[in-house]
Design a protein around this motif. Structure first.
Motif, PDB file in Angstrom:
ATOM      1  N   TRP A 238      -7.206 -41.152  18.400  1.00 27.25           N
ATOM      2  CA  TRP A 238      -5.905 -40.238  18.851  1.00 27.25           C
ATOM      3  C   TRP A 238      -6.837 -39.626  20.183  1.00 27.25           C
ATOM      4  CZ3 TRP A 238      -6.072 -36.481  14.375  1.00 27.25           C
ATOM      5  CH2 TRP A 238      -4.917 -37.218  13.377  1.00 27.25           C
ATOM      6  N   THR A 239      -5.666 -40.227  21.079  1.00 23.57           N
ATOM      7  CA  THR A 239      -5.806 -40.037  22.701  1.00 23.57           C
ATOM      8  C   THR A 239      -5.008 -38.921  23.230  1.00 23.57           C
ATOM      9  OG1 THR A 239      -4.423 -42.059  23.054  1.00 23.57           O
ATOM     10  CG2 THR A 239      -6.422 -42.166  23.106  1.00 23.57           C
ATOM     11  N   VAL A 240      -4.423 -38.617  22.300  1.00 27.17           N
ATOM     12  CA  VAL A 240      -3.352 -37.392  23.424  1.00 27.17           C
ATOM     13  C   VAL A 240      -4.460 -36.523  23.547  1.00 27.17           C
ATOM     14  CG1 VAL A 240      -1.374 -38.287  21.377  1.00 27.17           C
ATOM     15  CG2 VAL A 240      -3.218 -36.580  20.669  1.00 27.17           C
ATOM     16  N   PRO A 241      -3.669 -35.299  24.291  1.00 28.41           N
ATOM     17  CA  PRO A 241      -3.972 -34.202  25.488  1.00 28.41           C
ATOM     18  C   PRO A 241      -4.455 -33.473  23.705  1.00 28.41           C
ATOM     19  CG  PRO A 241      -2.697 -34.991  26.083  1.00 28.41           C
ATOM     20  CD  PRO A 241      -2.413 -36.040  25.430  1.00 28.41           C
ATOM     21  N   TRP A 242      -5.450 -32.805  23.515  1.00 24.69           N
ATOM     22  CA  TRP A 242      -5.731 -31.939  22.058  1.00 24.69           C
ATOM     23  C   TRP A 242      -6.364 -30.107  23.146  1.00 24.69           C
ATOM     24  CZ3 TRP A 242      -6.412 -33.700  16.435  1.00 24.69           C
ATOM     25  CH2 TRP A 242      -6.112 -32.634  16.569  1.00 24.69           C
ATOM     26  N   TYR A 243      -6.017 -29.308  22.665  1.00 20.67           N
ATOM     27  CA  TYR A 243      -6.300 -28.241  23.395  1.00 20.67           C
ATOM     28  C   TYR A 243      -6.675 -27.352  22.571  1.00 20.67           C
ATOM     29  CZ  TYR A 243      -4.369 -29.971  27.462  1.00 20.67           C
ATOM     30  OH  TYR A 243      -4.155 -30.698  28.766  1.00 20.67           O
ATOM     31  N   SER A 244      -7.554 -26.159  21.841  1.00 19.57           N
ATOM     32  CA  SER A 244      -8.401 -24.841  21.704  1.00 19.57           C
ATOM     33  C   SER A 244      -7.671 -24.086  21.856  1.00 19.57           C
ATOM     34  CB  SER A 244      -9.838 -25.348  20.926  1.00 19.57           C
ATOM     35  OG  SER A 244      -9.705 -23.611  20.630  1.00 19.57           O
ATOM     36  N   SER A 245      -6.999 -23.495  20.841  1.00 19.60           N
ATOM     37  CA  SER A 245      -6.447 -21.416  21.300  1.00 19.60           C
ATOM     38  C   SER A 245      -7.390 -20.690  20.745  1.00 19.60           C
ATOM     39  CB  SER A 245      -4.861 -21.539  20.412  1.00 19.60           C
ATOM     40  OG  SER A 245      -5.093 -21.630  19.337  1.00 19.60           O
ATOM     41  N   TYR A 246      -8.176 -21.402  20.108  1.00 20.93           N
ATOM     42  CA  TYR A 246      -9.690 -20.191  19.607  1.00 20.93           C
ATOM     43  C   TYR A 246      -9.699 -19.288  20.698  1.00 20.93           C
ATOM     44  CZ  TYR A 246     -14.102 -18.746  17.525  1.00 20.93           C
ATOM     45  OH  TYR A 246     -14.391 -17.536  17.050  1.00 20.93           O
ATOM     46  N   GLY A 247      -9.377 -17.759  20.373  1.00 12.84           N
ATOM     47  CA  GLY A 247      -9.682 -16.530  21.066  1.00 12.84           C
ATOM     48  C   GLY A 247      -8.670 -15.777  21.404  1.00 12.84           C
ATOM     49  N   ASN A 248      -7.271 -16.802  21.130  1.00 10.17           N
ATOM     50  CA  ASN A 248      -6.171 -16.008  22.270  1.00 10.17           C
ATOM     51  C   ASN A 248      -5.203 -16.422  21.565  1.00 10.17           C
ATOM     52  OD1 ASN A 248      -4.353 -18.758  22.237  1.00 10.17           O
ATOM     53  ND2 ASN A 248      -5.196 -19.778  24.108  1.00 10.17           N
ATOM     54  N   ASP A 249      -4.285 -15.482  21.621  1.00 10.93           N
ATOM     55  CA  ASP A 249      -2.828 -15.473  20.518  1.00 10.93           C
ATOM     56  C   ASP A 249      -1.890 -16.054  20.644  1.00 10.93           C
ATOM     57  OD1 ASP A 249      -4.281 -12.829  19.669  1.00 10.93           O
ATOM     58  OD2 ASP A 249      -3.324 -11.602  20.949  1.00 10.93           O
ATOM     59  N   PHE A 250      -2.175 -17.582  21.030  1.00 15.30           N
ATOM     60  CA  PHE A 250      -1.007 -18.073  21.106  1.00 15.30           C
ATOM     61  C   PHE A 250      -0.236 -18.856  20.105  1.00 15.30           C
ATOM     62  CE2 PHE A 250       0.813 -23.094  21.290  1.00 15.30           C
ATOM     63  CZ  PHE A 250       1.475 -22.365  22.764  1.00 15.30           C
ATOM     64  N   ASN A 251      -1.269 -19.327  18.648  1.00 13.89           N
ATOM     65  CA  ASN A 251      -0.572 -19.431  17.449  1.00 13.89           C
ATOM     66  C   ASN A 251       0.164 -18.690  17.013  1.00 13.89           C
ATOM     67  OD1 ASN A 251      -2.785 -21.413  17.926  1.00 13.89           O
ATOM     68  ND2 ASN A 251      -2.062 -21.971  16.115  1.00 13.89           N
ATOM     69  N   ARG A 252      -0.413 -17.445  17.118  1.00 17.44           N
ATOM     70  CA  ARG A 252       0.504 -16.211  16.449  1.00 17.44           C
ATOM     71  C   ARG A 252       1.273 -15.991  17.760  1.00 17.44           C
ATOM     72  NH1 ARG A 252      -3.286 -13.037  12.792  1.00 17.44           N
ATOM     73  NH2 ARG A 252      -5.312 -14.064  13.228  1.00 17.44           N
ATOM     74  N   ASP A 253       1.607 -16.152  18.474  1.00 20.31           N
ATOM     75  CA  ASP A 253       3.087 -15.577  19.447  1.00 20.31           C
ATOM     76  C   ASP A 253       3.484 -16.779  18.745  1.00 20.31           C
ATOM     77  OD1 ASP A 253       0.862 -13.394  20.508  1.00 20.31           O
ATOM     78  OD2 ASP A 253       1.257 -14.045  22.110  1.00 20.31           O
ATOM     79  N   PHE A 254       3.541 -17.490  18.363  1.00 20.55           N
ATOM     80  CA  PHE A 254       4.738 -18.198  18.676  1.00 20.55           C
ATOM     81  C   PHE A 254       4.245 -18.934  16.816  1.00 20.55           C
ATOM     82  CE2 PHE A 254       3.940 -18.903  22.638  1.00 20.55           C
ATOM     83  CZ  PHE A 254       5.266 -19.261  23.273  1.00 20.55           C
ATOM     84  N   LEU A 255       4.204 -18.590  16.015  1.00 23.69           N
ATOM     85  CA  LEU A 255       4.651 -17.745  14.501  1.00 23.69           C
ATOM     86  C   LEU A 255       3.845 -19.172  13.915  1.00 23.69           C
ATOM     87  CD1 LEU A 255       8.188 -15.995  14.851  1.00 23.69           C
ATOM     88  CD2 LEU A 255       6.290 -15.521  15.192  1.00 23.69           C
ATOM     89  N   VAL A 256       2.926 -19.255  14.097  1.00 24.82           N
ATOM     90  CA  VAL A 256       2.533 -20.226  12.942  1.00 24.82           C
ATOM     91  C   VAL A 256       1.147 -19.720  12.603  1.00 24.82           C
ATOM     92  CG1 VAL A 256       3.323 -22.885  14.523  1.00 24.82           C
ATOM     93  CG2 VAL A 256       0.631 -21.694  15.554  1.00 24.82           C
TER      94      VAL A 256
END
Length: 213
Positions: free
Chosen positions: A128-146
């Motif tokens: 894959w060449t799509v932009p991919w980011y790590s949310s490790y250490g922040n609450d992004f995944n929890r805030d967006f309910l995943v």
């Protein structure tokens, strides 16, 4: 496997035309629902999330890459996993060429909780060449309910979230999870999730190497 019954060409045509009437009803209903979806109110994202990507640290504003619309694929990949979710991988395999989004002022990115050092080899393995980011250490995944907790265990689910940008302000407009991702993957399907829609920019569909950004 039980096969459909065999009929004459005329019988098939009559059956197909009867089904087409129902399909057109669904299409009109889907278009109306899409218009209602794009009219949802939006909420400002005022948390300063910091992600790790191919170019180092990035904010959610950076993930837009200068464009005004953004689709984020919440890819299930927990920090302790050796590889990402097979179902999310199948979804990402079916995402079309991003040039069709870029030409319409929209970006696409993948976000997972796994550290970027674990994401990078997995991304290379799958090609894959799509932009991919790590949310490790922040609450992004929890805030967006995943990412959530149930009975003391961390639970992951797949999803898609849409954002709009007005200069330096970022707004959340829509999210879908699980079966809500059915039918998504093409540029048109993503653009239909966000105002103003797929062709409102006036940009006509071209070969992906022929757009003038």
């Amino acid at each position: 496997m039980t096969l459909p019954r065999i009929v004459s060409r005329d019988e098939w045509r009559a059956a197909r035309e009867a089904l087409l009437v129902k399909e057109e009803v669904v299409t009109r209903a889907r278009d109306a629902l899409g218009a209602e979806r794009r009219e949802l109110p939006m909420v400002e994202v005022d948390t300063e999330y910091v992600f790790e990507g191919g170019d180092g640290k990035a904010t959610l504003l950076d993930v837009f890459e200068g464009r005004s619309r953004l689709v984020v694929h919440h890819f299930m990949f927990a920090p302790e996993w050796e590889a990402g979710c097979p179902g999310c991988s199948e979804f990402l395999d079916n995402v079309g060429h991003l040039a069709h989004l870029w030409a319409r002022d929209a970006s696409f990115a993948v976000v997972s909780r796994a550290p970027y050092t674990r994401i990078l080899p997995f991304k290379a393995r799958l090609g894959w060449t799509v932009p991919w980011y790590s949310s490790y250490g922040n609450d992004f995944n929890r805030d967006f309910l995943v990412t959530s907790e149930s009975a003391g265990e961390v639970v992951e689910r797949s999803g898609v979230s849409c954002f709009l940008r007005d200069r330096d302000q970022v707004f959340h407009t829509y999210s879908a999870y699980g079966r809500g991702l059915d039918g998504l993957g093409s540029a048109a399907s993503f653009l239909d999730l966000m105002p103003p829609g797929r062709l409102a920019s006036g940009e006509h569909v071209r070969h992906h190497d022929a757009y003038d950004y």
